[in-house]
Design an enzyme around this catalytic site. Structure first.
Site, PDB file in Angstrom:
ATOM      1  N   ARG A  32       1.042  -1.195  -0.035  1.00  0.00           N
ATOM      2  CA  ARG A  32       0.109  -0.122   0.076  1.00  0.00           C
ATOM      3  C   ARG A  32       0.749   1.417  -0.083  1.00  0.00           C
ATOM      4  O   ARG A  32       1.952   1.160   0.619  1.00  0.00           O
ATOM      5  CB  ARG A  32      -0.940   0.030   1.386  1.00  0.00           C
ATOM      6  CG  ARG A  32      -2.023  -1.395   1.359  1.00  0.00           C
ATOM      7  CD  ARG A  32      -2.645  -1.134   2.660  1.00  0.00           C
ATOM      8  NE  ARG A  32      -3.527  -2.278   2.767  1.00  0.00           N
ATOM      9  CZ  ARG A  32      -3.080  -3.518   3.335  1.00  0.00           C
ATOM     10  NH1 ARG A  32      -1.843  -3.618   3.953  1.00  0.00           N
ATOM     11  NH2 ARG A  32      -4.009  -4.333   3.689  1.00  0.00           N
ATOM     12  N   LYS A  65      -1.858  -2.810   7.859  1.00  0.00           N
ATOM     13  CA  LYS A  65      -2.974  -2.399   8.666  1.00  0.00           C
ATOM     14  C   LYS A  65      -3.171  -3.240   9.977  1.00  0.00           C
ATOM     15  O   LYS A  65      -2.628  -4.496  10.272  1.00  0.00           O
ATOM     16  CB  LYS A  65      -4.449  -2.687   7.942  1.00  0.00           C
ATOM     17  CG  LYS A  65      -4.450  -1.857   6.646  1.00  0.00           C
ATOM     18  CD  LYS A  65      -5.872  -2.257   6.234  1.00  0.00           C
ATOM     19  CE  LYS A  65      -6.313  -0.988   5.076  1.00  0.00           C
ATOM     20  NZ  LYS A  65      -7.430  -1.339   4.354  1.00  0.00           N
ATOM     21  N   HIS A 102      -2.508   3.140  -5.935  1.00  0.00           N
ATOM     22  CA  HIS A 102      -3.042   1.752  -5.785  1.00  0.00           C
ATOM     23  C   HIS A 102      -3.305   0.993  -6.801  1.00  0.00           C
ATOM     24  O   HIS A 102      -3.328  -0.249  -6.788  1.00  0.00           O
ATOM     25  CB  HIS A 102      -4.428   2.002  -5.048  1.00  0.00           C
ATOM     26  CG  HIS A 102      -4.669   1.252  -3.753  1.00  0.00           C
ATOM     27  ND1 HIS A 102      -3.844   0.977  -2.988  1.00  0.00           N
ATOM     28  CD2 HIS A 102      -5.455   0.148  -3.808  1.00  0.00           C
ATOM     29  CE1 HIS A 102      -4.371   0.044  -2.000  1.00  0.00           C
ATOM     30  NE2 HIS A 102      -5.417  -0.644  -2.555  1.00  0.00           N
ATOM     31  N   ARG A 141      -0.495  -1.570  -7.058  1.00  0.00           N
ATOM     32  CA  ARG A 141      -0.980  -2.635  -6.008  1.00  0.00           C
ATOM     33  C   ARG A 141      -1.863  -3.918  -6.753  1.00  0.00           C
ATOM     34  O   ARG A 141      -1.697  -4.912  -6.743  1.00  0.00           O
ATOM     35  CB  ARG A 141      -1.456  -2.214  -4.754  1.00  0.00           C
ATOM     36  CG  ARG A 141      -1.920  -3.040  -3.798  1.00  0.00           C
ATOM     37  CD  ARG A 141      -2.292  -2.456  -2.513  1.00  0.00           C
ATOM     38  NE  ARG A 141      -2.999  -3.395  -1.539  1.00  0.00           N
ATOM     39  CZ  ARG A 141      -2.726  -4.067  -0.747  1.00  0.00           C
ATOM     40  NH1 ARG A 141      -1.134  -4.254  -0.670  1.00  0.00           N
ATOM     41  NH2 ARG A 141      -3.172  -4.762   0.175  1.00  0.00           N
ATOM     42  N   HIS A 198      -3.671  -9.145   3.318  1.00  0.00           N
ATOM     43  CA  HIS A 198      -5.250  -9.026   3.557  1.00  0.00           C
ATOM     44  C   HIS A 198      -5.354 -10.124   4.513  1.00  0.00           C
ATOM     45  O   HIS A 198      -4.907 -11.292   4.683  1.00  0.00           O
ATOM     46  CB  HIS A 198      -5.711  -9.834   2.312  1.00  0.00           C
ATOM     47  CG  HIS A 198      -5.882  -8.441   1.175  1.00  0.00           C
ATOM     48  ND1 HIS A 198      -5.997  -9.075  -0.183  1.00  0.00           N
ATOM     49  CD2 HIS A 198      -5.634  -7.153   1.183  1.00  0.00           C
ATOM     50  CE1 HIS A 198      -6.035  -8.003  -0.872  1.00  0.00           C
ATOM     51  NE2 HIS A 198      -5.771  -7.101  -0.282  1.00  0.00           N
ATOM     52  N   TYR A 233      -9.466 -10.507  -7.228  1.00  0.00           N
ATOM     53  CA  TYR A 233      -8.301 -10.443  -8.468  1.00  0.00           C
ATOM     54  C   TYR A 233      -8.592 -11.493  -9.145  1.00  0.00           C
ATOM     55  O   TYR A 233      -8.461 -11.401 -10.543  1.00  0.00           O
ATOM     56  CB  TYR A 233      -7.094 -10.361  -7.867  1.00  0.00           C
ATOM     57  CG  TYR A 233      -6.889  -9.063  -7.186  1.00  0.00           C
ATOM     58  CD1 TYR A 233      -6.659  -7.907  -7.818  1.00  0.00           C
ATOM     59  CD2 TYR A 233      -6.902  -8.933  -5.765  1.00  0.00           C
ATOM     60  CE1 TYR A 233      -6.394  -6.544  -7.370  1.00  0.00           C
ATOM     61  CE2 TYR A 233      -6.342  -7.932  -4.984  1.00  0.00           C
ATOM     62  CZ  TYR A 233      -6.276  -6.649  -5.845  1.00  0.00           C
ATOM     63  OH  TYR A 233      -6.019  -5.295  -5.055  1.00  0.00           O
TER      64      TYR A 233
END
Length: 301
Positions: A152, A176, A246, A249, A272, A281
């Protein structure tokens, strides 16, 4: 009202480990809700406590958002922020029940990520090579590292020099929730970062700043700064696609899956928490396979 929001944001930061960007988004959404309540209260001459905020008040707020032509995705995010905030106040004993427990978010379709082709990525990554300024070597290293790792943008600009192991060929980043992951990077990206660190970063630094990527003042480059840099290269590459930081990514994930990488590995590389987030994806690679099939199979033409 402000005190309750500040306490909630502290809870998100300290106990939930949310990033500053996420906390800023919560703050903006809740401040907007507070402004709406104050505007409504001004008509009645007094500002009510949170305990008097009810389902009807929330419905009035949603109506106001729709009249201001906010997108469904934005409204859904604001509802989610408000729901979390009121759940926190219930847990803290400030209010007895969550006034918006039964308020539904607007239904939104899940939009697919929009990657660009491998040839367009290659063209974009070549753009800094056309310039000779120290910043150009930095930009090449940034773009190479973004596409090589799938990080990210917030993770990339948060990197320190010590987070990159050039000899080992990997980068360590915090995702995150403060979760650390180690991502391998290919030799081309390693060489680009090494050249920047060895030859060009010293020309940008003016202090003891530990950040890997620096701006012209020698300070840590910001997300906004990277965005402006990327826009310049998108323009010089004459790319008609809408390309954001982004996008690289998204392109990393799509190209990895198209190249044969398994879904679980891509999930770990992207950081993730839920594999369902990564599965989006696979729709893109499936569409690519379908187009290839229809072009190639003699009975599909």
């Amino acid at each position: 009202m402000k005190e309750a929001i500040d306490n909630f944001l502290t809870y998100l930061r300290v106990e939930k480990g949310f990033s500053e960007n996420t906390i800023a988004a919560y703050r903006n959404d809740l401040n907007q809700l507070t402004s709406f309540i104050k505007e409504e209260a001004a008509r009645r001459g007094s500002i009510p406590p949170w305990s008097s905020f009810d389902r009807q008040a929330m419905l009035n707020y949603l109506l106001d958002l729709r009249q201001r032509n906010y997108a469904a995705t934005t409204v859904a995010r604001k509802v989610a922020a408000s729901r979390s905030f009121f759940s926190f106040m219930v847990a803290e004993g400030i209010i007895k029940t969550n006034p918006i427990e039964e308020v539904h978010s607007p239904k939104i379709g899940r939009s697919l990520p929009k990657p660009i082709s491998i040839s367009k990525v290659r063209l974009l990554l070549e753009q800094p090579e056309k310039l000779s300024a120290p910043e150009a070597k930095r930009d090449r290293a940034m773009l190479e590292l973004l596409y090589a790792s799938g990080m990210r943008v917030s993770e990339l600009v948060s990197l320190n020099v010590a987070d990159v192991d050039l000899a080992g060929g990997f980068v360590r980043c915090l995702g995150k929730g403060g979760k650390e992951r180690v991502i391998p990077i290919h030799e081309g990206a390693v060489l680009a970062v090494k050249e920047y660190i060895d030859k060009n970063r010293p020309r940008l630094t003016h202090n003891d700043e530990q950040a890997l990527f620096l701006n012209r003042r020698g300070d840590r480059l910001t997300r906004q700064g990277l965005w402006q840099i990327l826009k310049g290269y998108v323009k010089s590459a004459n790319l008609e696609d809408k390309v954001t930081p982004h996008t690289l990514r998204h392109s990393f994930a799509t190209h990895m899956l198209s190249g044969g990488a398994d879904l679980r590995s891509v999930q770990e590389l992207l950081g993730h928490a839920n594999i369902a987030t990564t599965q989006v994806y696979t729709h893109l690679t499936s569409e690519h396979i379908r187009r290839t099939y229809e072009k190639s199979h003699p009975r599909a033409k």
